[in-house]
Motif scaffolding. Structure first.
Motif, short mmCIF file in Angstrom:
data_model
loop_
_atom_site.label_atom_id
_atom_site.label_comp_id
_atom_site.label_asym_id
_atom_site.label_seq_id
_atom_site.Cartn_x
_atom_site.Cartn_y
_atom_site.Cartn_z
N UNK A 350 1.51 4.86 -2.47
CA UNK A 350 0.26 5.60 -2.56
C UNK A 350 -0.64 5.41 -1.34
N UNK A 351 -0.54 4.23 -0.72
CA UNK A 351 -1.35 3.97 0.48
C UNK A 351 -0.67 4.47 1.74
N UNK A 352 0.53 5.02 1.60
CA UNK A 352 1.26 5.53 2.76
C UNK A 352 1.68 4.42 3.71
N UNK A 353 1.90 3.23 3.18
CA UNK A 353 2.32 2.11 4.03
C UNK A 353 1.17 1.32 4.61
N UNK A 354 -0.04 1.75 4.32
CA UNK A 354 -1.20 0.99 4.82
C UNK A 354 -1.41 -0.25 3.96
N UNK A 355 -1.90 -1.29 4.59
CA UNK A 355 -2.03 -2.57 3.91
C UNK A 355 -3.09 -2.54 2.82
N UNK A 356 -2.77 -3.18 1.71
CA UNK A 356 -3.67 -3.33 0.58
C UNK A 356 -3.99 -4.82 0.43
N UNK A 357 -5.26 -5.14 0.23
CA UNK A 357 -5.68 -6.53 0.03
C UNK A 357 -5.99 -6.72 -1.45
N UNK A 358 -5.47 -7.79 -2.04
CA UNK A 358 -5.75 -8.07 -3.45
C UNK A 358 -6.29 -9.50 -3.58
N UNK A 359 -7.38 -9.65 -4.32
CA UNK A 359 -7.93 -10.99 -4.61
C UNK A 359 -7.26 -11.50 -5.88
N UNK A 360 -6.72 -12.74 -5.81
CA UNK A 360 -5.99 -13.32 -6.93
C UNK A 360 -6.87 -14.29 -7.71
N UNK A 361 -6.88 -14.14 -9.01
CA UNK A 361 -7.53 -15.12 -9.88
C UNK A 361 -6.54 -16.26 -10.07
N UNK A 362 -6.87 -17.43 -9.59
CA UNK A 362 -5.90 -18.53 -9.56
C UNK A 362 -5.47 -19.02 -10.95
N UNK A 363 -6.39 -19.23 -11.89
CA UNK A 363 -5.94 -19.70 -13.21
C UNK A 363 -5.03 -18.70 -13.94
N UNK A 364 -5.41 -17.40 -13.91
CA UNK A 364 -4.63 -16.40 -14.66
C UNK A 364 -3.49 -15.81 -13.84
N UNK A 365 -3.55 -16.01 -12.53
CA UNK A 365 -2.56 -15.45 -11.59
C UNK A 365 -2.52 -13.92 -11.67
N UNK A 366 -3.69 -13.32 -11.94
CA UNK A 366 -3.80 -11.87 -11.99
C UNK A 366 -4.64 -11.34 -10.84
N UNK A 367 -4.59 -10.03 -10.62
CA UNK A 367 -5.35 -9.40 -9.55
C UNK A 367 -6.75 -9.07 -10.04
N UNK A 368 -7.77 -9.57 -9.33
CA UNK A 368 -9.17 -9.31 -9.69
C UNK A 368 -9.67 -7.99 -9.12
N UNK A 369 -9.31 -7.72 -7.86
CA UNK A 369 -9.83 -6.52 -7.18
C UNK A 369 -8.90 -6.17 -6.01
N UNK A 370 -8.89 -4.90 -5.63
CA UNK A 370 -8.04 -4.44 -4.52
C UNK A 370 -8.87 -3.64 -3.52
N UNK A 371 -8.45 -3.71 -2.25
CA UNK A 371 -9.07 -2.93 -1.18
C UNK A 371 -7.94 -2.31 -0.34
N UNK A 372 -8.07 -1.02 -0.04
CA UNK A 372 -7.07 -0.39 0.83
C UNK A 372 -7.61 -0.32 2.25
N UNK A 373 -6.80 -0.74 3.21
CA UNK A 373 -7.21 -0.73 4.62
C UNK A 373 -6.63 0.49 5.32
N UNK A 374 -6.93 0.62 6.61
CA UNK A 374 -6.44 1.76 7.39
C UNK A 374 -5.28 1.36 8.30
N UNK A 375 -4.86 0.09 8.24
CA UNK A 375 -3.84 -0.38 9.18
C UNK A 375 -2.44 -0.24 8.56
N UNK A 376 -1.51 0.33 9.33
CA UNK A 376 -0.14 0.58 8.88
C UNK A 376 0.67 -0.71 8.99
N UNK A 377 1.18 -1.19 7.87
CA UNK A 377 1.81 -2.51 7.84
C UNK A 377 3.01 -2.67 8.78
N UNK A 378 3.94 -1.71 8.89
CA UNK A 378 5.05 -1.89 9.81
C UNK A 378 4.63 -2.04 11.28
#
Length: 470
Positions: A350-378
């Motif tokens: 969905x991001x077209x290969x652009x990097x997504x940042x996810x904040x991890x909740x350490x106790x639950x090991x779940x994703x709290x929030x996500x941010x999509x960037x403009x930089x192409x990961x490859x």
């Protein structure tokens, strides 16, 4: 410039009296007729602009700038020297321990050689101490000089036309900022403000500091990582870890009580992962005595707590296996830790290969929030987080990397930048920032490499610095 300032000073002083009757009434010298002459008395102020004071201020400015350039050069040398001295002391300590255990295996010549090495290390340490003290003295001296410049400029500005000294004041401001920058770097190097996010980002990376080849003593173990726990448990603040393999797999990990034992390859724990817990990729980290890493079956995230030996895994919906970093096909998930917590980055269809940042909740090991960037990961070699900001790195040439992009999760703003730094070897697969010492740790073709970071500080620290034991 001085000549121009002198002319302007004289002109402005003269014009300042224009409305007070510079010219007396004309007097007829001869009583009339064609031969009469009109004499005018001109009055000029007795005080002229003290150009000598301004010359002194300018000369002092040039002098201070030169001294600051020298001090900035010294700072580059200090960090390298500190690392070299530490390495020498560790190696010397090992040699002495060997002699103490088996004194009969060493002759008098061996003992004399060790004594010479001890004297050399002592001399090196004294040299560094003198250099540091000298730099502190220079800063104090420069502060006194700048204070004198301020007093002179203030006096001239109050007494004479402000426009006359405007350019000099601008030069003074530049010098003052240079001094503050030099003192800041000196402070960062010898008294780093650990835990503080009162800055606007990275502005400089040191030269690579190479510790040694990995614990396996094998150049074939090109894949892996090393570093410190980013959130150490009590009594393990100085602990280091290492995991390396001949392929992009995570099968075991070693722990060392401190840097000395890392160099001596003397681990106090060695964990072999259960075959069903094996990981892949190289962007794993240790946080709170827990390994965070990527797994392939099922494809997702895993954590292994070495205190409780509890294993957990999670699947990230949407994360794609098609987008990895430049140098390897297995860097799908990249874990990172900073002053604000635990993160993981990846890319999606969905991001077209652009990097997504996810904040991890350490106790639950779940994703709290996500941010999509403009930089192409490859197009990215690696990435890391500092104070909630993602920094993306790319390869520039045979020797250099470049931090070229950043995304701030607090403001949701991104920007391009350019901070170059050197590689020790050609390829690397693990690059992570550690908030406990504000360093970058790189596993570079089997070698332990780290970098010191400089930040653009804009305010005093808001977090109490932590005590870091090495």
């Amino acid at each position: 410039m001085i000549g121009t300032l002198y002319f302007l000073a004289l002109l402005s002083s003269t014009m300042a009296w224009g409305s007070v009757g510079l010219w007396n009434e004309g007097r007829n010298e001869t009583g009339g007729g064609s031969g009469d002459r009109c004499i005018c008395d001109a009055f000029l102020p007795s005080s002229t602009f003290p150009i000598k004071d301004l010359v002194v201020v300018e000369q002092t400015s040039v002098e201070i700038t030169h001294k600051l350039e020298l001090e900035m050069g010294k700072l580059e040398e200090y960090e390298t020297k500190l690392t070299v001295y530490a390495e020498k002391i560790i190696k010397l300590t090992v040699e002495i321990e060997k002699i103490e255990k088996n004194p009969d295996n060493y002759n008098e010549a061996d003992m004399d050689e060790v004594k010479v090495e001890i004297k050399q290390v002592e001399a090196l340490i004294k040299e560094l101490q003198i250099s540091i003290t000298s730099s502190t003295t220079v800063f104090e001296s420069l502060r006194v000089q700048i204070t004198a410049m301020v007093e002179t400029l203030d006096r001239l500005e109050l007494t004479y036309d402000k426009n006359t000294i405007l350019e000099t004041r601008r030069e003074y401001t530049k010098v003052q900022l240079q001094l503050e920058e030099c003192e800041r770097r000196h402070q960062e190097l010898f008294n780093p403000n650990i835990g503080s996010c009162a800055h606007t980002g990275i502005i400089k990376v040191s030269k690579p500091i190479v510790s040694q080849l990995n614990a396996h003593l094998s150049i074939n173990n090109k894949y892996g990582g090393w570093g410190k726990d980013s959130k150490p448990v009590p009594d393990r603040e100085s602990m280091y870890w290492y995991s390396g393999y001949s392929s992009a797999s995570i099968v075991d990990i070693r722990f060392y009580t401190n840097y000395k034992n890392l160099i001596l390859r003397n681990n106090f724990q060695h964990h072999n992962l259960h075959s069903s817990w094996y990981g892949t990729g190289n962007n794993f980290i240790i946080r709170d005595n827990t390994l965070y890493y990527q797994i392939n079956n099922p494809f997702g995230l895993a954590k292994l707590n070495f205190t409780t030996m509890k294993y957990e895994s999670r699947v990230i919906p949407g994360a794609s296996t098609r987008f990895s970093y430049t140098h390897t096909p297995n860097q799908i998930f990249d874990f990172a830790a900073d002053e604000t917590g635990l993160w993981v980055t990846y890319a999606t269809e969905g991001s077209g290969g652009r990097m997504v940042i996810a904040k991890i909740n350490e106790p639950s090991f779940g994703v709290e929030e996500e941010w999509q960037t403009a930089v192409y990961k490859p197009g990215v070699t690696n990435a890391f987080m500092v104070c909630g900001v993602l920094y993306a790195v790319r390869t520039v040439d045979m020797e250099n990397e470049e931090i070229f992009y950043k995304y701030d999760t607090k403001t949701k703003q991104d920007s391009y930048m350019s901070v170059l730094f050197e590689r020790f070897q050609d390829k690397y697969y693990n690059l992570d920032y550690n908030p406990t010492d504000q360093k970058l740790y790189m596993y570079n073709d089997g070698y332990y490499v780290n970098y010191h970071l400089w930040f653009n500080h804009t305010a005093t620290a808001t977090v109490e610095p932590a005590v870091v034991l090495i």
